[in-house]
Design an enzyme around this catalytic site. Structure first.
Site, PDB file in Angstrom:
ATOM      1  N   GLU A  85      41.676  47.726  35.977  1.00 28.40           N
ATOM      2  CA  GLU A  85      40.527  48.532  36.639  1.00 28.40           C
ATOM      3  C   GLU A  85      40.982  49.867  37.432  1.00 28.40           C
ATOM      4  OE1 GLU A  85      39.106  45.991  40.215  1.00 28.40           O
ATOM      5  OE2 GLU A  85      39.644  44.102  38.983  1.00 28.40           O
ATOM      6  N   ASN A 138      44.616  38.478  38.651  1.00 24.08           N
ATOM      7  CA  ASN A 138      44.384  40.040  38.805  1.00 24.08           C
ATOM      8  C   ASN A 138      44.448  40.164  40.203  1.00 24.08           C
ATOM      9  OD1 ASN A 138      43.445  42.350  37.620  1.00 24.08           O
ATOM     10  ND2 ASN A 138      41.503  42.175  38.755  1.00 24.08           N
ATOM     11  N   HIS A 193      43.822  50.679  41.266  1.00 20.25           N
ATOM     12  CA  HIS A 193      43.056  51.743  42.016  1.00 20.25           C
ATOM     13  C   HIS A 193      43.842  52.597  42.548  1.00 20.25           C
ATOM     14  CE1 HIS A 193      39.348  49.803  41.018  1.00 20.25           C
ATOM     15  NE2 HIS A 193      39.703  48.419  41.464  1.00 20.25           N
ATOM     16  N   GLU A 195      42.466  38.375  43.123  1.00 20.96           N
ATOM     17  CA  GLU A 195      43.031  39.211  44.640  1.00 20.96           C
ATOM     18  C   GLU A 195      43.666  37.931  45.526  1.00 20.96           C
ATOM     19  OE1 GLU A 195      39.917  41.745  45.996  1.00 20.96           O
ATOM     20  OE2 GLU A 195      40.085  43.053  44.375  1.00 20.96           O
ATOM     21  N   ASP A 242      41.279  53.522  38.078  1.00 17.78           N
ATOM     22  CA  ASP A 242      40.801  54.761  38.672  1.00 17.78           C
ATOM     23  C   ASP A 242      41.684  55.434  39.735  1.00 17.78           C
ATOM     24  OD1 ASP A 242      40.245  53.452  41.137  1.00 17.78           O
ATOM     25  OD2 ASP A 242      38.121  53.073  40.600  1.00 17.78           O
TER      26      ASP A 242
END
Length: 452
Positions: free
Chosen positions: A267, A203, A239, A162, A269
């Site tokens: 990641e 990432n 996400h 990030e 979801d």
């Protein structure tokens, strides 16, 4: 294969008793989900399908599913700096070691997460007053220590996590402010030296489609490659919000691949406004299928990792109040439509549960002016269950006061009852029952039936 399947069951009616309709959801962690595990479907397409995990939960049904369904594991928190070195010079590798050992026992890769981040750092680090030279030394030592410990055991590291703001500028962090933008190149270089075999990633989130932030990431990794800095791939966290898969997802993956980089969806979801319902779950299935299909379409999209496979191990509800149900399995380890969306995009076929294989009968055995005694019997023919949950909604203010052979909770008119520790199993040809006492006033009408 050890995994799960949802049972949506029709409510049976007893002519000999006053019968109330109920919504029934039974889950069967001993039954099968897809005909082929996700890890095998992914392997057939050249993809590693993974999940983030919590080490302490890697037993029982959680461990069975994690081991059977996924080809890689990402420690959700166990490898972050604040977890492994909470006090300077004092290390705690217990959970990280546990996850690595589990992965090795189940022939799985491990994705290391994460070495350089602005969050979840130990207080001794964030509260210290460091010169640039001291900060650089601390970071290099951290990378050498952690990557070196797991040398040869980690397939890929999220080295830098990030680094960007939403507009594509660099995030103001301990690292950027103290070391300048070259903290990224230095971290990658140190990680390569510590384990030359591990793939190295940058990432970030909200970089799934083509936008200012993903373009900043693109420009960074292009520049790093041109400078000869070791960089093997980019991680797109994914996400996502229900119904908002970026239209340029595949295009974005492809442009990173065209740089000669691997791409991982790290990641994944997809959260929704609670409560979930059949329409939201259908949209979620379509979204998971679309994300998976975008990865399948690009050869260098090498890994698809969900950030926790069960809603009971998801960060979403505590972080986004009113949002949740973001993972492919529900909290009782039953696969949701989203699971089948992933499987179908990977070329798998799924076998739906047999219709009416298990049923439930809700009856009122006795009733008086202020209350009644009820009973629910769950029976199976042609299937079996290893856990169950029954829900229904009362229509006239009935209130359960006591239950036996089940744990029942009531919120307003909505009732939910789950099996006790000793009666979750319903064998093929068998049945279990539970009972309850409840209050009523004036009438005791049949609730409207809603199938779960």
């Amino acid at each position: 294969m050890r995994s799960t399947r949802t049972r949506s069951l029709r409510t049976g009616l007893s002519l000999a008793s006053l019968v109330s309709g109920l919504a029934l959801l039974l889950t069967a962690p001993a039954a099968h989900a897809a005909d082929t595990p996700l890890r095998d479907l992914g392997a057939a397409k050249g993809k590693v399908v993974g999940t983030a995990v919590t080490g302490s939960k890697l037993t029982g049904t959680y461990g069975d599913i994690a081991g059977a369904q996924f080809g890689s594991l990402t420690p959700g928190n166990a490898m972050k700096w604040g977890s492994v070195e909470p006090t300077q010079g004092t290390f705690n590798w217990a959970e990280a070691d546990q996850i690595v050992a589990f992965a090795q026992a189940h022939n799985q890769q491990v994705r290391g997460h994460t070495l350089v981040w602005h969050s979840q750092n130990p207080s001794w680090l964030t509260n210290g007053s460091w010169t640039s030279a001291q900060l650089s030394s601390l970071l290099q030592n951290h990378i050498n220590t952690e990557v070196g410990r797991y040398k040869g055991q980690i397939a890929a590291w999220d080295v830098v996590n990030e680094p960007f703001n939403e507009d594509g500028t660099y995030r103001s962090t301990l690292w950027y402010n103290g070391l300048g933008v070259d903290y990224i190149a230095n971290a990658l270089t140190w990680a390569r030296a510590a384990d030359p075999a591990a793939k190295l990633y940058i990432n970030d989130y909200n970089v799934e489609g083509v936008n200012a932030k993903s373009t900043a990431l693109y420009n960074l990794v292009k520049s790093l490659k041109e400078r000869g800095v070791p960089i093997d791939g980019v991680g797109l966290q994914a996400h996502l919000i229900l119904g908002q898969v970026p239209a340029t997802f595949q295009q974005n993956i492809q442009r990173f691949a065209d740089l000669g980089l691997d791409v991982a969806i790290t990641e994944l979801d997809i959260r929704m406004t609670l409560p979930s319902d059949s329409a939201k779950l259908a949209q979620q299935k379509a979204d998971y299928k679309a994300v998976t299909a975008a990865c399948v379409a690009v050869a260098r999209c090498v890994n698809l990792t969900v950030w926790g496979f069960t809603d009971s191990d998801s960060w979403v509800e505590s972080t986004f109040p009113g949002q949740g149900a973001a993972t492919p399995y529900d909290a009782n380890y039953a696969p949701k439509p989203a699971y089948y969306g992933i499987a179908e995009a990977l070329g798998g076929t799924t076998t739906p549960p047999p219709t009416g294989a298990c049923t439930a009968v809700y009856s009122v055995g006795s009733q008086w002016n202020t209350g009644f005694t009820g009973n629910v019997t769950i029976s199976c023919s042609g299937a079996s269950l290893s856990s169950w949950r029954v829900t229904w909604t009362y229509g006239a203010g009935q209130q359960i006061t006591q239950a036996w052979n089940a744990t029942c909770t009531q919120s307003g008119a909505a009732v939910s009852c789950v099996n006790a520790s000793y009666n979750g199993t319903v064998p093929d040809g068998g049945s279990v029952s539970f009972g309850f006492n409840a209050n009523w006033s004036g009438s005791n009408p049949v609730p409207t039936v809603t199938l779960g």
